[in-house]
Design a protein around this motif. Structure first.
Motif, PDB file in Angstrom:
ATOM      1  N   ASP A  46     -16.836   2.563   4.008  1.00 57.89           N
ATOM      2  CA  ASP A  46     -16.259   1.926   2.820  1.00 57.89           C
ATOM      3  C   ASP A  46     -17.104   0.692   2.504  1.00 57.89           C
ATOM      4  O   ASP A  46     -16.722  -0.439   2.804  1.00 57.89           O
ATOM      5  CB  ASP A  46     -14.800   1.560   3.095  1.00 57.89           C
ATOM      6  CG  ASP A  46     -14.058   1.119   1.840  1.00 57.89           C
ATOM      7  OD1 ASP A  46     -14.595   1.284   0.731  1.00 57.89           O
ATOM      8  OD2 ASP A  46     -12.935   0.608   1.986  1.00 57.89           O
ATOM      9  N   ASP A 106     -15.481  -1.958   0.081  1.00 59.98           N
ATOM     10  CA  ASP A 106     -14.060  -2.288   0.350  1.00 59.98           C
ATOM     11  C   ASP A 106     -13.103  -1.710  -0.678  1.00 59.98           C
ATOM     12  O   ASP A 106     -11.934  -2.094  -0.728  1.00 59.98           O
ATOM     13  CB  ASP A 106     -13.847  -3.811   0.407  1.00 59.98           C
ATOM     14  CG  ASP A 106     -13.912  -4.343   1.816  1.00 59.98           C
ATOM     15  OD1 ASP A 106     -13.930  -3.529   2.753  1.00 59.98           O
ATOM     16  OD2 ASP A 106     -13.951  -5.577   1.984  1.00 59.98           O
ATOM     17  N   LYS A 107     -13.549  -0.790  -1.488  1.00 56.69           N
ATOM     18  CA  LYS A 107     -12.712  -0.248  -2.560  1.00 56.69           C
ATOM     19  C   LYS A 107     -11.518   0.535  -1.995  1.00 56.69           C
ATOM     20  O   LYS A 107     -10.393   0.377  -2.454  1.00 56.69           O
ATOM     21  CB  LYS A 107     -13.558   0.659  -3.460  1.00 56.69           C
ATOM     22  CG  LYS A 107     -12.953   0.886  -4.827  1.00 56.69           C
ATOM     23  CD  LYS A 107     -13.826   1.778  -5.666  1.00 56.69           C
ATOM     24  CE  LYS A 107     -14.769   0.954  -6.502  1.00 56.69           C
ATOM     25  NZ  LYS A 107     -15.561   1.747  -7.439  1.00 56.69           N
ATOM     26  N   ASP A 147      -4.506  -1.035   0.572  1.00 51.90           N
ATOM     27  CA  ASP A 147      -3.901  -2.327   0.917  1.00 51.90           C
ATOM     28  C   ASP A 147      -3.760  -2.487   2.430  1.00 51.90           C
ATOM     29  O   ASP A 147      -2.680  -2.798   2.947  1.00 51.90           O
ATOM     30  CB  ASP A 147      -2.542  -2.463   0.223  1.00 51.90           C
ATOM     31  CG  ASP A 147      -2.228  -3.910  -0.113  1.00 51.90           C
ATOM     32  OD1 ASP A 147      -2.946  -4.803   0.360  1.00 51.90           O
ATOM     33  OD2 ASP A 147      -1.254  -4.150  -0.848  1.00 51.90           O
ATOM     34  N   ASN A 186     -10.355   0.466   1.220  1.00 56.44           N
ATOM     35  CA  ASN A 186      -9.587  -0.484   2.024  1.00 56.44           C
ATOM     36  C   ASN A 186      -8.606  -1.249   1.135  1.00 56.44           C
ATOM     37  O   ASN A 186      -7.429  -1.404   1.464  1.00 56.44           O
ATOM     38  CB  ASN A 186     -10.576  -1.436   2.714  1.00 56.44           C
ATOM     39  CG  ASN A 186      -9.926  -2.482   3.568  1.00 56.44           C
ATOM     40  OD1 ASN A 186      -8.850  -2.300   4.108  1.00 56.44           O
ATOM     41  ND2 ASN A 186     -10.577  -3.610   3.685  1.00 56.44           N
ATOM     42  N   ASN A 187      -9.082  -1.713  -0.019  1.00 58.91           N
ATOM     43  CA  ASN A 187      -8.225  -2.449  -0.952  1.00 58.91           C
ATOM     44  C   ASN A 187      -7.203  -1.527  -1.630  1.00 58.91           C
ATOM     45  O   ASN A 187      -6.054  -1.916  -1.837  1.00 58.91           O
ATOM     46  CB  ASN A 187      -9.067  -3.175  -2.005  1.00 58.91           C
ATOM     47  CG  ASN A 187      -9.827  -4.334  -1.409  1.00 58.91           C
ATOM     48  OD1 ASN A 187      -9.390  -4.954  -0.449  1.00 58.91           O
ATOM     49  ND2 ASN A 187     -10.991  -4.631  -1.966  1.00 58.91           N
ATOM     50  N   GLY A 201       0.822  -1.210   0.000  1.00 61.81           N
ATOM     51  CA  GLY A 201       0.000   0.000   0.000  1.00 61.81           C
ATOM     52  C   GLY A 201       0.850   1.251   0.000  1.00 61.81           C
ATOM     53  O   GLY A 201       2.080   1.195  -0.025  1.00 61.81           O
TER      54      GLY A 201
END
Length: 195
Positions: A150, A153-154, A160, A156-157, A61
Motif C-alpha cells: 500500500d 496509504d490509500k 480506517d 490503509n486509509n 472503518g
C-alpha cells in the motif's frame, strides 16, 4: 465539568421533548427518558475510556456485515491483485507493518494457515510501510502468501486502520464476516474465523 454538562444536556433534551409535545402530555413516553439516560451514560465516560456497552462493530472503518472495500494493489512479485476478482472465494485481508512485533508473531500463523488452506481461502497481507525492506522481511520469515504494498496509504486509509495487525475475513460474496484487531496467535483461532 463533564457531569454538569451531562445534567445540562439531559435537561435540555427533556425540555425540548416537553415543548414539542406540550399539547399532549401523554406523548412523553418511557423511551424518551431512556434516550436521555443513554446520553447521560455516554457523557459520564472518562476521556479515553470505552463504554462497556459500545458494540465492537461500531469501530471506525468497515465492520462485520459491511461489503469489503475493493482495492487493486501490486504484490511484492510485481503482480496486480484486485479484491473483487476473488469473489466466490473466502479471503483473509491482513494489514501489517515490518516494525510491528505482534505482526511478526502473527506471520508464522498466517503462513501455517496458508500452507494448509491456501487452495480454499486466499490470504492477502497488505503492508503499510513499503518504504522498508519488505522483501527481506518476507524471505527471513519464509512467507509464501501474497504480500501487497500500500505505497500511498490509500487502502490503509479507506479501511480506517487504527492499529496493526488488523485482519478481515471476507466471505464468497465480498461481505466482511469477521474483524480482528490485534494479533491472531494460533492457527485454531484463525481457522475458527473462516467457518
Amino acid at each position: 465539568m463533564k457531569s454538569v454538562f451531562g445534567v445540562l444536556l439531559v435537561t435540555l433534551l427533556v425540555f425540548s421533548f416537553y415543548i414539542e409535545n406540550k399539547s399532549d402530555p401523554t406523548s412523553l413516553s418511557k423511551s424518551t427518558f431512556q434516550q436521555a439516560e443513554a446520553y447521560d451514560q455516554l457523557i459520564d465516560i472518562e476521556e479515553g475510556e470505552v463504554s462497556e456497552t459500545t458494540p465492537v462493530d461500531h469501530l471506525p472503518g468497515p465492520n462485520v456485515g459491511d461489503r469489503a472495500i475493493n482495492f487493486k494493489l501490486d504484490s511484492l512479485d510485481g503482480k496486480s491483485i484486485t479484491l473483487s476478482e476473488l469473489k466466490g472465494k473466502k479471503v483473509i485481508v491482513n494489514f501489517w507493518a515490518t516494525w510491528c512485533p505482534p505482526c511478526k508473531e502473527e506471520m508464522p500463523v498466517m503462513q501455517e494457515f496458508y500452507t494448509k488452506y491456501g487452495k480454499e481461502v486466499e490470504v492477502l497481507a497488505i503492508n503499510i510501510d513499503p518504504q522498508y525492506n519488505v522483501k527481506e522481511y518476507q524471505k527471513s520469515l519464509g512467507l509464501t502468501f501474497p504480500i501487497l504494498l500500500d505505497t500511498d496509504d490509500k487502502i490503509n486509509n479507506a479501511y480506517d486502520i487504527l492499529t496493526v495487525p488488523t485482519t478481515f475475513v471476507i466471505n464468497e460474496q465480498g461481505i466482511i464476516t469477521h474483524k480482528q484487531i490485534g494479533a491472531i496467535t494460533n492457527i485454531d483461532s484463525l481457522t475458527a474465523l473462516i467457518k
